[in-house]
Design a protein around this motif. Structure first.
Motif, PDB file in Angstrom:
ATOM      1  N   GLY A 100       0.360  -1.118  -0.051  1.00 28.92           N
ATOM      2  CA  GLY A 100       0.112  -0.071  -0.318  1.00 28.92           C
ATOM      3  C   GLY A 100       0.625   1.425   0.175  1.00 28.92           C
ATOM      4  N   ASN A 131      -2.776   0.044   6.756  1.00 32.72           N
ATOM      5  CA  ASN A 131      -4.233   0.312   5.243  1.00 32.72           C
ATOM      6  C   ASN A 131      -4.910   1.475   6.590  1.00 32.72           C
ATOM      7  N   GLU A 141      -9.786  -5.060   1.176  1.00 27.40           N
ATOM      8  CA  GLU A 141      -8.463  -5.790   2.143  1.00 27.40           C
ATOM      9  C   GLU A 141      -8.591  -6.903   2.345  1.00 27.40           C
TER      10      GLU A 141
END
Length: 678
Positions: free
Chosen positions: A75, A118, A183
């Motif tokens: 990410g 995240n 996710e």
């Protein structure tokens, strides 16, 4: 004259009238163990250096495109993947013991990093890297590496297989050119279903072509020409090496070709491919790990950051340790592996890398296999790999703008698919079918509940299986139809613990209450005829002519029996009271006789816990009302434990057992004669 004295834990040597302290350890050995480079560098030569250089350059061609792709998986911007690849090679070359291992970003840790960071920024990943290194250092210094062994191979296999499928699924949107956030495994496929109409044809076509080329070039690596073993046929030898090099460098080749294609078809207004974009050039400045950060208008303190990372501060370092030790064992090839040093080296790599803005790193099996096939000689190969990464950061980052994300997604998918282990199901079915439960349980929990929760569930299933095994210890009960003294015999193996205490006691209590052998369950009892007595002793590992090596008790003469004081004082009276079977109670010869004597062979028993001992005390009390228990070949530790809870116990060695049983038979006959006279 040199004299030595010992004071407060240290040695002092007197040399020439002056006392000099001598340390209880050799500092040179400690330095050599902590920094293995001190040992292997002594024999380092040009030939070894050339092999390491070739391996280092080859691994770099695999590492650089992978690190850029794994940064995207975590990410973050692509340069963070190069940051994560920078320092691991330098540190591991100094402290590592396995030449093949290359420290850097991996698909599994990148996925875990994304799971815990995240929606935040890179500071959280850098702090996670630092904390992971500290935890690994503590585990290594505290000699806690053995804890990794409590995670079974089926759990590890289920975890890695589920992680591989999750990673590959997360790249579906990159392969199809979709843009959405997800996710977990389930949310990813749900997003694909919802956005499938937004698929970009150019990205899909490019990713499909990249996957085909990657799989084809991987097959080239395994091609074997017939004349390649003949050194005289130079053409075949060179062609064989070219095939192998093309297979090893396939990631770099695909990324370069795809980037070149994207450069030529790129238009300012309309981009046919989704590109990586601008990459921050230059080397990262060494700074301490961030213990506070800001996201938008919100400021997070160290406590807030730790709270957000949660279980990741333990899951990430544990997964890194498992992976690194497993890779080192795979390439040890019979050599002794210092797992503690491997854990310490990995911890230092993470701590040092966190100062250069890296997310968590560990060894990669794929890159380690490439290094091994490249002819690596020593951990110095990591130095050459890190130098190439350093030059890439300093000079080549502006050229990474045109790397298509579809190509990076193809690299990740083709790299992780081989991690799905299907063969283990066949092996477990043939060897241990019960181990399929933690394998399948871990796999399904990782896919459905998340990687970290799935791993915890898998370990929990392993713990339940351990409790199940301990609650059902192996207890083979045999009936020995000895004409002198029929008795039951059991041979417990290993340790007896609280989980199986009640089951063992219940089983033996039921045995005691049984009047006839014919009423015993077949699965718990083996009837041995008189003429097979000698053979059964041999089968059970009982040798009447020898004493087990584990028995430290001095053997008494054959005519001497080690009995409690009450037995000695009362002669055969106690043996008479202990006998449950008498001649008057025996029916016809067709009815199998019952027995009141239980012989427990303790040569394979090494420990009993407190709960089991208390349960055993109740069993002995119940049995002693009309019977007798003989402890054969008890170790000193086992004897001490028994004496602590039992008032009187009858011990003997294997070669004394026949005499003990004869004495019991004499007491039984005396009791029968006395009862008849009455």
């Amino acid at each position: 004259m040199i004299t030595a004295i010992f004071y407060r834990g240290s040695f002092y040597h007197r040399i020439g009238g002056i006392y000099k302290m001598k340390l209880p350890f050799d500092p040179r050995q400690l330095v050599g163990k902590l920094f293995p480079i001190v040992q292997w560098s002594r024999g380092y030569n040009a030939s070894t250096g050339l092999g390491d250089l070739i391996a280092g350059v080859t691994v770099a061609l695999t590492l650089i495109p992978q690190s850029i792709a794994y940064a995207s998986l975590a990410g973050f911007e692509p340069q963070y993947g190069l940051y994560a690849s920078l320092l691991g090679g330098f540190v591991y070359a100094i402290m590592g013991t396995c030449p093949q291992i290359n420290i850097g970003p991996t698909a599994l840790l990148s996925l875990l990093t994304f799971t815990y960071t995240n929606g935040t920024n890179s500071d959280f990943a850098i702090l996670l890297c630092f904390i992971a290194g500290i935890v690994q250092l503590i585990a290594g210094v505290s000699q806690l590496g053995f804890l990794v062994e409590f995670v079974s191979l089926p759990v590890v296999s289920g975890f890695t297989s589920a992680a591989s499928i999750t990673i590959a699924s997360s790249q579906i949107k990159g392969l199809l050119g979709l843009r959405f956030s997800a996710e977990t495994f389930i949310s990813t496929w749900k997003g694909v279903y919802q956005h499938i109409g937004e698929t970009r044809f150019p990205d899909t076509l490019l990713s499909l072509a990249c996957c085909i080329v990657l799989m084809g070039m991987k097959a080239l690596k395994d091609v074997r020409l017939k004349d390649s073993r003949d050194e005289k046929n130079r053409r075949s030898v060179v062609l064989q090496k070219l095939f192998w090099f093309a297979g090893v460098a396939r990631n770099a080749v695909v990324v370069v070709v795809a980037s070149t294609l994207a450069f030529f078809v790129h238009q300012d207004k309309d981009e046919p491919f989704i590109l990586t974009g601008n990459i921050t050039p230059g080397l990262p400045k060494p700074t301490p790990p961030p213990f506070s950060t800001s996201i938008g208008n919100s400021t997070y303190s160290a406590g807030d950051m730790f709270s957000h990372l949660g279980t990741g501060t333990l899951v990430v370092p544990v997964v890194g340790i498992i992976s690194n030790v497993a890779i080192a064992k795979a390439f040890a090839r019979g050599r002794t592996l210092d797992a503690t040093q491997e854990i310490i080296a990995l911890g230092v790599c993470n701590v040092a890398s966190s100062c250069f803005r890296s997310f968590p790193v560990n060894g990669s099996f794929t890159r380690s296999a490439v290094s091994d096939a490249s002819g690596v000689r020593s951990p110095a190969a990591g130095l050459y790999t890190s130098i190439i990464v350093l030059l890439t950061l300093a000079l080549l980052t502006p050229y990474f703008y045109f790397i298509p994300r579809a190509a990076l997604a193809a690299v990740i998918v083709c790299a992780v698919l081989h991690m799905v282990d299907l063969d283990i199901v066949k092996r477990l079915w043939a060897t241990s079918r019960l181990d399929i439960i933690p394998l399948v349980g871990t796999f399904l929990c990782c896919l459905g509940l998340g990687i970290e929760i799935g791993l915890i569930c898998g370990v929990g299933v392993d713990v339940l299986l351990l409790l199940y095994y301990h609650s059902r210890p192996p207890l083979d009960v045999q009936y020995i139809d000895d004409p002198q003294c029929p008795h039951y015999a059991i041979r417990p193996v290993g340790g007896l613990h609280f989980a199986g205490a009640e089951r063992v006691r219940s089983k033996l209590s039921d045995l005691k209450r049984t009047k006839f052998i014919a009423a015993m369950p077949l699965e718990t009892l083996t009837i041995i005829p008189d003429n097979d007595l000698r053979r059964s002793d041999t089968t059970d590992g009982i040798d009447n002519n020898s004493t087990p090596e584990t028995n430290s008790i001095i053997p008494a003469p054959v005519d001497t029996i080690i009995v409690p004081s009450t037995v000695v004082g009362n002669g055969v009276a106690n043996l008479n009271n202990a006998a449950i079977t008498s001649n008057r109670n025996r029916g016809s010869e067709s009815v199998v006789r019952s027995a009141s004597v239980l012989v427990i062979y303790c040569d394979a028993l090494y420990r009993m816990d407190y709960t089991f001992l208390q349960s055993l005390k109740m069993l002995v009390t119940e049995w002693s009302r009309s019977g007798l228990i003989v402890w054969c070949d008890a170790r000193p530790l086992v004897r001490d434990q028994l004496n602590a809870v039992l008032q009187e116990s009858l011990y003997c060695d294997t070669h004394q057992l026949r005499t003990v049983l004869s004495g019991i038979n004499i007491a039984e006959r005396a009791a029968v004669t006395s009862d008849t006279q009455l």
